[in-house]
Enzyme design. Structure first.
Site, PDB file in Angstrom:
ATOM      1  N   ARG A   1       0.681  -0.895  -0.402  1.00 58.35           N
ATOM      2  CA  ARG A   1       0.074  -0.034   0.646  1.00 58.35           C
ATOM      3  C   ARG A   1       1.332   1.301  -0.558  1.00 58.35           C
ATOM      4  O   ARG A   1       0.303   2.420  -0.658  1.00 58.35           O
ATOM      5  CB  ARG A   1      -1.053  -0.160   1.566  1.00 58.35           C
ATOM      6  CG  ARG A   1      -1.877  -0.444   1.184  1.00 58.35           C
ATOM      7  CD  ARG A   1      -2.474  -1.387   2.135  1.00 58.35           C
ATOM      8  NE  ARG A   1      -3.821  -2.428   2.186  1.00 58.35           N
ATOM      9  CZ  ARG A   1      -4.693  -2.500   2.636  1.00 58.35           C
ATOM     10  NH1 ARG A   1      -5.021  -1.963   4.372  1.00 58.35           N
ATOM     11  NH2 ARG A   1      -5.447  -3.581   2.516  1.00 58.35           N
TER      12      ARG A   1
ATOM     13  N   ASP B   1     -14.461   8.334   9.713  1.00 61.22           N
ATOM     14  CA  ASP B   1     -13.629   7.738   9.087  1.00 61.22           C
ATOM     15  C   ASP B   1     -12.013   8.875   9.460  1.00 61.22           C
ATOM     16  O   ASP B   1     -12.797   9.892   9.678  1.00 61.22           O
ATOM     17  CB  ASP B   1     -13.693   7.155   8.313  1.00 61.22           C
ATOM     18  CG  ASP B   1     -12.499   6.432   7.950  1.00 61.22           C
ATOM     19  OD1 ASP B   1     -13.486   4.452   7.762  1.00 61.22           O
ATOM     20  OD2 ASP B   1     -11.714   6.266   7.504  1.00 61.22           O
TER      21      ASP B   1
HETATM   22  C1  LIG Z   1     -12.891  -2.078   7.408  1.00 60.12           C
HETATM   23  S1  LIG Z   1     -13.303  -0.619   6.982  1.00 60.12           S
HETATM   24  C2  LIG Z   1     -14.399  -0.510   7.672  1.00 60.12           C
HETATM   25  C3  LIG Z   1     -16.277  -0.330   7.083  1.00 60.12           C
HETATM   26  C4  LIG Z   1     -17.704   0.335   7.693  1.00 60.12           C
HETATM   27  N1  LIG Z   1     -17.259   0.433   9.117  1.00 60.12           N
HETATM   28  C5  LIG Z   1     -17.539  -1.642   7.363  1.00 60.12           C
HETATM   29  O1  LIG Z   1     -17.916  -2.762   8.819  1.00 60.12           O
HETATM   30  O2  LIG Z   1     -17.866  -2.111   6.474  1.00 60.12           O
HETATM   31  C6  LIG Z   1     -12.751   0.322   8.486  1.00 60.12           C
HETATM   32  C7  LIG Z   1     -12.489   1.049   8.655  1.00 60.12           C
HETATM   33  O3  LIG Z   1     -12.321   2.379   9.867  1.00 60.12           O
HETATM   34  C8  LIG Z   1     -11.221   3.167   9.044  1.00 60.12           C
HETATM   35  N2  LIG Z   1      -9.786   3.987  10.479  1.00 60.12           N
HETATM   36  C9  LIG Z   1      -9.007   2.521  11.027  1.00 60.12           C
HETATM   37  N3  LIG Z   1      -8.133   3.610  12.247  1.00 60.12           N
HETATM   38  C10 LIG Z   1      -9.223   4.662  12.444  1.00 60.12           C
HETATM   39  C11 LIG Z   1      -9.609   5.373  13.631  1.00 60.12           C
HETATM   40  N4  LIG Z   1      -8.765   5.724  14.229  1.00 60.12           N
HETATM   41  N5  LIG Z   1     -10.599   6.342  13.555  1.00 60.12           N
HETATM   42  C12 LIG Z   1     -11.627   5.935  12.427  1.00 60.12           C
HETATM   43  N6  LIG Z   1     -10.815   5.130  10.914  1.00 60.12           N
HETATM   44  C13 LIG Z   1     -10.479   4.614  11.832  1.00 60.12           C
HETATM   45  C14 LIG Z   1     -10.477   2.926   7.966  1.00 60.12           C
HETATM   46  O4  LIG Z   1     -10.070   4.315   7.331  1.00 60.12           O
HETATM   47  C15 LIG Z   1     -11.186   2.372   7.599  1.00 60.12           C
HETATM   48  O5  LIG Z   1     -12.440   3.439   6.661  1.00 60.12           O
END
Ligand SMILES: C[S@@+](CC[C@H](N)C(=O)[O-])C[C@H]1O[C@@H](n2cnc3c(N)ncnc32)[C@H](O)[C@@H]1O
Length: 266
Positions: free
Chosen positions: A27, A137
């Site tokens: 990435r 996010d």
């Molecule tokens: C796998 S996706 C999950 C999306 C959705 N909630 C779902 O279950 O389909 C994980 C998301 O968590 C976000 N993320 C990771 N660390 C984070 C943080 N410290 N604060 C906010 N968002 C975060 C990432 O950017 C990503 O978009």
């Protein structure tokens, strides 16, 4: 990679486990190219310079996993439709009562749009309720995609026939994409929020979706975030976790009432 892992943990709470290192390198390759560098080692050297502060958000955007889907883990949306919204409508209608949902790691928006679609279907056009979804996010690139609300049509083709119409898709563009209708978009506020930093909002929320993000955090990070969710949840409100997630430890104010569904006790 040790420096990358340290920075990503400090700034986002994300633990890059050893077996995920190759993926993280892959990435970062795009960032290496964009910056005109020759290798990850050069990128790490760059991260040690004074310009590093500006690079951190790009680094976080690059390493986050954004996989998501409309109506992913459908049982949460069925719960919202059958068990949550009818009760809230009964309790709050008539006085422009507030109903608030938070999608706490919303990625490209499929999760909050799915919640908006179900809610709109249940609530309809009634004006005696103040209904809103907050969708947040850490990843600024993915939030731009979420706010645009435009997706390849094949994402919709795969949806169950009873759910697809609820997204009220609008005109297909030349690139084979369709847009989520304005009437759903305006129910949602998209904002950048890092779950490990301070949160500006006061709540209370009736439902918090925190799905498929706890998997990237360690136990102390999860426990601290969970306490803050509980403080922002209405008594009787619900927390939805992802399919492979559970509470880091039992919480005295959260009761498991269904598959990855927790109710906040009074
Ligand atoms: C796998 S996706 C999950 C999306 C959705 N909630 C779902 O279950 O389909 C994980 C998301 O968590 C976000 N993320 C990771 N660390 C984070 C943080 N410290 N604060 C906010 N968002 C975060 C990432 O950017 C990503 O978009």
């Amino acid at each position: 990679m040790a420096l990358v892992a340290k920075l990503v943990y400090e700034h986002a709470g994300i633990v890059i486990r050893e077996h995920k290192e190759a993926m993280a390198r892959g990435r970062l390759a795009r960032r290496v190219k964009v910056l005109g560098l020759g290798s990850i080692a050069e990128y790490c050297a760059y991260l040690r310079t004074a310009s590093a502060a500006d690079e951190i958000p790009e680094l976080i955007n690059a390493v986050t996993t954004n996989h998501t889907a409309f109506f992913r883990e459908r049982h949460h949306f069925d719960h919202l439709r059958k068990d949550v919204l009818p009760r809230l409508i009964q309790e709050r209608s008539g006085r422009r009562g507030r109903i608030r949902i938070w999608s706490a790691a919303c990625s490209s928006g499929e999760e909050p749009y799915s919640a908006a679609a179900i809610s709109r279907d249940v609530i309809g056009n009634r004006s005696d309720l103040d209904f809103k979804i907050l969708a947040t996010d850490i990843d600024t690139d993915i939030l731009d995609r979420a706010a645009a609300g435009q997706y390849p049509t094949d994402q919709f083709d795969r949806l169950p026939a009873d759910l697809r119409p609820l997204l009220k898709l609008e005109g297909q563009n030349g690139r084979g994409e369709a847009r989520i209708a304005e009437e759903l978009k305006r129910l949602i506020a998209f904002k950048r929020l890092n779950l490990i930093e301070n949160w500006p909002m006061k709540g209370p929320f009736d439902v918090i979706f925190c799905r498929n993000v706890f998997i990237y955090f360690d136990t102390p990070t999860k426990a601290a975030i969970l306490d803050r969710y509980v403080a922002l949840l209405q008594p009787g409100g619900f927390l939805y976790l992802g399919h492979s997630e559970s509470l880091p430890q039992p919480h005295p104010q959260l009761r498991l009432i269904g598959r990855t569904i927790y109710e906040r006790t009074p």
